[in-house]
Design an enzyme around this catalytic site. Structure first.
Site, short mmCIF file in Angstrom:
data_model
loop_
_atom_site.label_atom_id
_atom_site.label_comp_id
_atom_site.label_asym_id
_atom_site.label_seq_id
_atom_site.Cartn_x
_atom_site.Cartn_y
_atom_site.Cartn_z
N SER A 1 93.37 10.33 10.03
CA SER A 1 93.27 11.78 9.88
C SER A 1 91.98 12.28 10.49
O SER A 1 91.00 11.53 10.60
CB SER A 1 93.30 12.15 8.39
OG SER A 1 92.96 13.50 8.21
N TYR B 1 90.47 12.13 -0.55
CA TYR B 1 91.31 11.91 0.63
C TYR B 1 90.45 11.49 1.82
O TYR B 1 90.74 10.51 2.51
CB TYR B 1 92.07 13.19 0.92
CG TYR B 1 92.93 13.17 2.16
CD1 TYR B 1 94.21 12.62 2.13
CD2 TYR B 1 92.48 13.71 3.36
CE1 TYR B 1 95.00 12.60 3.25
CE2 TYR B 1 93.27 13.70 4.49
CZ TYR B 1 94.53 13.14 4.43
OH TYR B 1 95.31 13.12 5.55
#
Length: 410
Positions: free
Chosen positions: A200, A213
């Site tokens: 990501s 996250y």
């Protein structure tokens, strides 16, 4: 490369000949110019159609005879990756934690003509990972591509995120890929294969209110790049994928804490902006093409590339920008709450945001994501029980990959 040079030489020779002929001939009439224009237009259209057909034909043959294993394949980006591998000719094994969603995804893939098989698996368990790889090889006789795309996402101020949430994020988005990647590398050593890690932009640019996250994704990215460096000469390639915002409808499965409705509003809005986000279909095509062509690193969107470049050149400036963004996001209330996106969307502001982000809503329906009103047993929490176990049914959802916002879950 020689074919490309030959084609360029022929094109250059044709251009030179046409230039010479036009100088020697008298100026053409208007009717002749129109006729030539129509002829060239028809030729260009035919060439475009032919190139498109050839590209589609090559796409369907790209992975023919290969076997791809996709984690988190029951919904979101994982499901779209399974579709794309199948469309490219591969047999597909998908795994997820829930039987109902897994069966639905396998049935949908089979209906598309994909040779698909589903396995229930918790990739955080090393023994379950070994059993998953064994079953994939037993079913199809080989294993060529392993895609780590499963993940979870919790959005909210760091005060509302307990230590257990960090542990859960690390289990799914670091230890899971860790066990599966290392086991896959050992099995593919000598025979060849590709491990694909969908990380990501959050791995390289930590976004406020997504701390657990980003922490897990950064560890995952370091693992992926390190494995890529150490597998030279083994026949195994490791592809690190860095998505940004993706329209996968994952915002409905995200767990929001603090002020859930307001957290849902900014997150869902960012996830569905068409100029900043990319569709799951386009992202999956890019990932499969990169895996088939042997690439080692893939950045999916220009915005993601710009963000990584700015952070690399001016990390201090980026940090200050993130601090400003953090001050604009909702503050943690005295009585913090948590709700899944499918519930937060039922608020007035949630329905307004969903109207604006219609592209993301449509993506969710295509990718087996939760719909508005589906519940995951949320509960109210106060500061005094911030350390309690937040692992709720349905809180683990496959990553649709994404970045500073849902990758659109990367």
């Amino acid at each position: 490369m020689s074919r490309l040079k030959g084609a360029l030489a022929l094109a250059g020779a044709r251009w030179a000949w046409n230039r010479y002929r036009r100088r020697c001939e008298p100026p053409p009439s208007a009717a002749r110019q129109n006729t030539e224009l129509l002829a060239w237009g028809a030729a260009g259209a035919a060439l475009g159609v032919g190139a498109s057909a050839l590209s589609e034909r090559r796409r369907t043959r790209r992975m023919r005879g290969k076997v791809a294993l996709v984690t988190g394949g029951s919904r979101g980006l994982g499901l779209q990756l399974a579709r794309e591998f199948g469309a490219s000719g591969a047999s597909v094994v998908i795994c997820a934690r829930g039987r109902e969603d897994l069966d639905r995804a396998v049935a949908e893939l089979t209906g598309r003509g994909v040779d698909a098989h589903g396995v229930i698996c918790d990739i955080g368990d090393p023994k379950a990972v070994d059993a998953l790889l064994d079953e994939a090889v037993e079913r199809f006789g080989r294993l060529d591509v392993v895609v780590n795309s499963a993940g979870i996402m919790r959005v909210g101020p760091q005060e509302t995120i307990a230590d257990e949430d960090f542990v859960q994020a690390m289990n799914i988005m670091f230890w899971g890929p860790f066990h599966l990647s290392r086991a896959a590398v050992e099995r593919m050593r000598g025979t060849g294969g590709t491990v694909v890690n969908v990380t990501s932009i959050g791995a390289y640019l930590s976004v406020p209110h997504m701390l657990s996250y980003s922490v897990a994704k950064r560890a995952w990215a370091a693992l992926s790049e390190g494995l890529a460096a150490e597998t030279g000469g083994t026949g195994v390639r490791v592809l690190t994928v860095v998505p940004g915002l993706m329209r996968t409808g994952s915002h409905k499965g995200v767990l929001f804490s603090g002020d859930p409705e307001r957290e849902y509003a900014w997150f869902a809005l960012a996830a569905g902006l068409p100029l900043l986000s990319v569709s799951a279909e386009r992202a999956a095509r890019g990932i499969v093409h990169a895996a088939a062509s042997g690439r080692g690193f893939l950045i999916l969107t220009p915005v993601t590339r710009i963000g990584m470049a700015v952070h690399g050149v001016a990390p201090g400036f980026t940090q200050r920008a993130m601090r400003v963004a953090g001050r604009l996001l909702p503050k943690a209330p005295e009585m913090a709450m948590e709700r899944h996106g499918s519930e937060a969307a039922d608020s007035r502001i949630g329905r307004l945001i969903d109207t604006v982000g219609v592209l993301n809503e449509r993506a969710g329906s295509r990718l087996n994501q939760p719909s508005r009103g589906e519940k995951g047993r949320p509960r109210d929490t106060g500061p005094e029980d911030a350390a309690e176990d937040f692992e709720l049914a349905g809180s683990r959802v496959p990553e649709d990959e994404g970045g500073p916002a849902p990758e659109s879950r990367s």
